[in-house]
Design an enzyme around this catalytic site. Structure first.
Site, PDB file in Angstrom:
ATOM      1  N   PRO A  91       0.831  -1.219   0.000  1.00 35.04           N
ATOM      2  CA  PRO A  91       0.000   0.000   0.000  1.00 35.04           C
ATOM      3  C   PRO A  91       0.861   1.264   0.000  1.00 35.04           C
ATOM      4  O   PRO A  91       0.355   2.357  -0.240  1.00 35.04           O
ATOM      5  CB  PRO A  91      -0.808  -0.123   1.297  1.00 35.04           C
ATOM      6  N   GLU A 118       1.973  -8.222   8.778  1.00 39.05           N
ATOM      7  CA  GLU A 118       2.269  -6.786   8.831  1.00 39.05           C
ATOM      8  C   GLU A 118       3.115  -6.340   7.641  1.00 39.05           C
ATOM      9  O   GLU A 118       3.384  -5.151   7.477  1.00 39.05           O
ATOM     10  CB  GLU A 118       3.003  -6.434  10.120  1.00 39.05           C
ATOM     11  N   ARG A 156      -3.702  -9.108 -20.725  1.00 36.93           N
ATOM     12  CA  ARG A 156      -4.609  -8.765 -21.822  1.00 36.93           C
ATOM     13  C   ARG A 156      -3.970  -7.854 -22.866  1.00 36.93           C
ATOM     14  O   ARG A 156      -4.528  -7.622 -23.932  1.00 36.93           O
ATOM     15  CB  ARG A 156      -5.949  -8.224 -21.307  1.00 36.93           C
ATOM     16  N   ASP A 171      -9.899   0.555 -25.235  1.00 39.42           N
ATOM     17  CA  ASP A 171     -10.279   0.662 -23.828  1.00 39.42           C
ATOM     18  C   ASP A 171     -10.013   2.036 -23.235  1.00 39.42           C
ATOM     19  O   ASP A 171      -9.247   2.815 -23.778  1.00 39.42           O
ATOM     20  CB  ASP A 171      -9.493  -0.351 -22.997  1.00 39.42           C
TER      21      ASP A 171
HETATM   22  N1  SAH Z   1       1.567  -2.905   7.575  1.00 45.12           N
HETATM   23  C1  SAH Z   1       1.522  -2.679   6.157  1.00 45.12           C
HETATM   24  C2  SAH Z   1       0.319  -3.363   5.503  1.00 45.12           C
HETATM   25  C3  SAH Z   1       0.425  -4.855   5.516  1.00 45.12           C
HETATM   26  S1  SAH Z   1      -0.901  -5.589   4.653  1.00 45.12           S
HETATM   27  C4  SAH Z   1       1.407  -1.200   5.888  1.00 45.12           C
HETATM   28  O1  SAH Z   1       0.679  -0.509   6.614  1.00 45.12           O
HETATM   29  O2  SAH Z   1       1.991  -0.722   4.919  1.00 45.12           O
HETATM   30  C5  SAH Z   1      -0.182  -7.120   4.172  1.00 45.12           C
HETATM   31  C6  SAH Z   1       0.312  -7.197   2.751  1.00 45.12           C
HETATM   32  O3  SAH Z   1      -0.772  -6.999   1.881  1.00 45.12           O
HETATM   33  C7  SAH Z   1       1.339  -6.167   2.349  1.00 45.12           C
HETATM   34  O4  SAH Z   1       2.646  -6.584   2.657  1.00 45.12           O
HETATM   35  C8  SAH Z   1       1.130  -6.070   0.841  1.00 45.12           C
HETATM   36  O5  SAH Z   1       1.868  -7.069   0.152  1.00 45.12           O
HETATM   37  C9  SAH Z   1      -0.339  -6.380   0.689  1.00 45.12           C
HETATM   38  N2  SAH Z   1      -1.160  -5.177   0.478  1.00 45.12           N
HETATM   39  C10 SAH Z   1      -2.045  -4.647   1.350  1.00 45.12           C
HETATM   40  N3  SAH Z   1      -2.655  -3.564   0.835  1.00 45.12           N
HETATM   41  C11 SAH Z   1      -2.164  -3.397  -0.391  1.00 45.12           C
HETATM   42  C12 SAH Z   1      -2.395  -2.448  -1.441  1.00 45.12           C
HETATM   43  N4  SAH Z   1      -3.257  -1.439  -1.305  1.00 45.12           N
HETATM   44  N5  SAH Z   1      -1.696  -2.586  -2.588  1.00 45.12           N
HETATM   45  C13 SAH Z   1      -0.804  -3.585  -2.750  1.00 45.12           C
HETATM   46  N6  SAH Z   1      -0.539  -4.511  -1.796  1.00 45.12           N
HETATM   47  C14 SAH Z   1      -1.210  -4.429  -0.637  1.00 45.12           C
END
Ligand code: SAH
Length: 253
Positions: A91, A118, A156, A171
């Protein structure tokens, strides 16, 4: 094009091979996908791949070593050491978009790393990850869905995956504006009638209508996209027409 993914849930990720045009493209070998479970690359007797965070706090962290061992196995299997970028789902990463998909589709493939818990040990990120990619401003429980999203968007664009290559070219976002609305049979339903122009058989009028709708939708929903491009004079005229018609049928307060 070869895609490798590191995930604690390889069976789930590989389900993508079973459905739709992307599934068919994978089964036909137009691109290939392999999923790798770090549990297969740990020396731990119970195949453990996570541990408590240093410094305390809730949750677990994916350990560096099983991830490195998995990546080593991938690099050996790919035989293109140093070429395929390693992309971490996060994220905190750069937002994935059509431009990313196009860039990845033009390359030799890539390695996707799906976090869980985490997240993963920072040392793996620092040493082995080329880019962090986000699916959007929300937190998911793992990187598998974002990885599948990327695989789908890239696949795709690969030759032969879509039945009709024109679909990809028309698209949303490809011309940096949104797609026009679509209708199919039957022409008349309780929920409404297909716009007459689409039934007219007049291809020039249809193309003009579609472009006007595409511009109008972009103006309504994603004006930020219009700021990024230069409309030519005919597009400006079409958009002005759309805006005038829109103003006419929107009730004033
Ligand atoms: N503690 C981290 C979130 C961990 S969520 C933080 O706050 O940044 C667990 C895993 O889910 C992450 O390591 C990632 O690989 C995935 N993940 C969660 N949300 C995501 C998002 N919006 N985009 C891409 N990967 C995501």
């Amino acid at each position: 094009m070869r895609i490798d993914a590191i995930t604690l849930f390889p069976e789930w990720l590989l389900e993508i091979e079973r459905y739709g045009v992307v599934g068919r493209g994978l089964r036909e070998g137009r691109l290939s996908l392999a999923a790798w479970n770090p549990r297969d690359y740990t020396a731990h007797p119970t195949r453990r791949v996570d541990d408590r965070p240093y410094g305390g706090g809730p949750g677990m962290v994916m350990q560096n070593r099983p991830l490195v061992a998995t990546l080593d196995a991938i690099v050996a299997a790919r035989g293109d050491s140093g070429r395929a970028p390693v992309l971490l789902m996060s994220p905190q990463g750069e937002r994935f978009d059509q431009r990313w998909a196009e860039r990845l589709a033009a390359g030799p493939g890539f390695v996707l790393v799906c976090g869980r818990y985490e997240g993963i040990d920072q040392r793996f990120i620092d040493r082995h990850v080329d880019a962090e990619i986000s699916a959007g401003d929300m937190v998911l429980s793992g990187g598998e869905l974002p990885a599948m999203m990327i695989i789908d968007a890239v696949a795709r664009l690969i030759d032969g995956v879509l039945g009709d290559a024109r679909s990809a070219a028309e698209d949303s976002f490809v011309e940096t504006i949104l797609d026009h609305p679509h209708y199919t049979r039957p022409p008349d339903e309780a929920d409404g009638r297909v716009p007459d122009v689409l039934l007219s058989g007049d291809h020039a009028r249809i193309a003009r209508w579609r472009e006007k709708q595409a511009l109008g939708r972009t103006w309504l929903r994603r004006p930020d996209l219009l700021d990024r491009i230069e409309l030519d004079s005919s597009q400006q005229a079409l958009l002005a027409e759309f805006i005038a018609e829109y103003a006419d049928c929107t009730p004033r307060p």
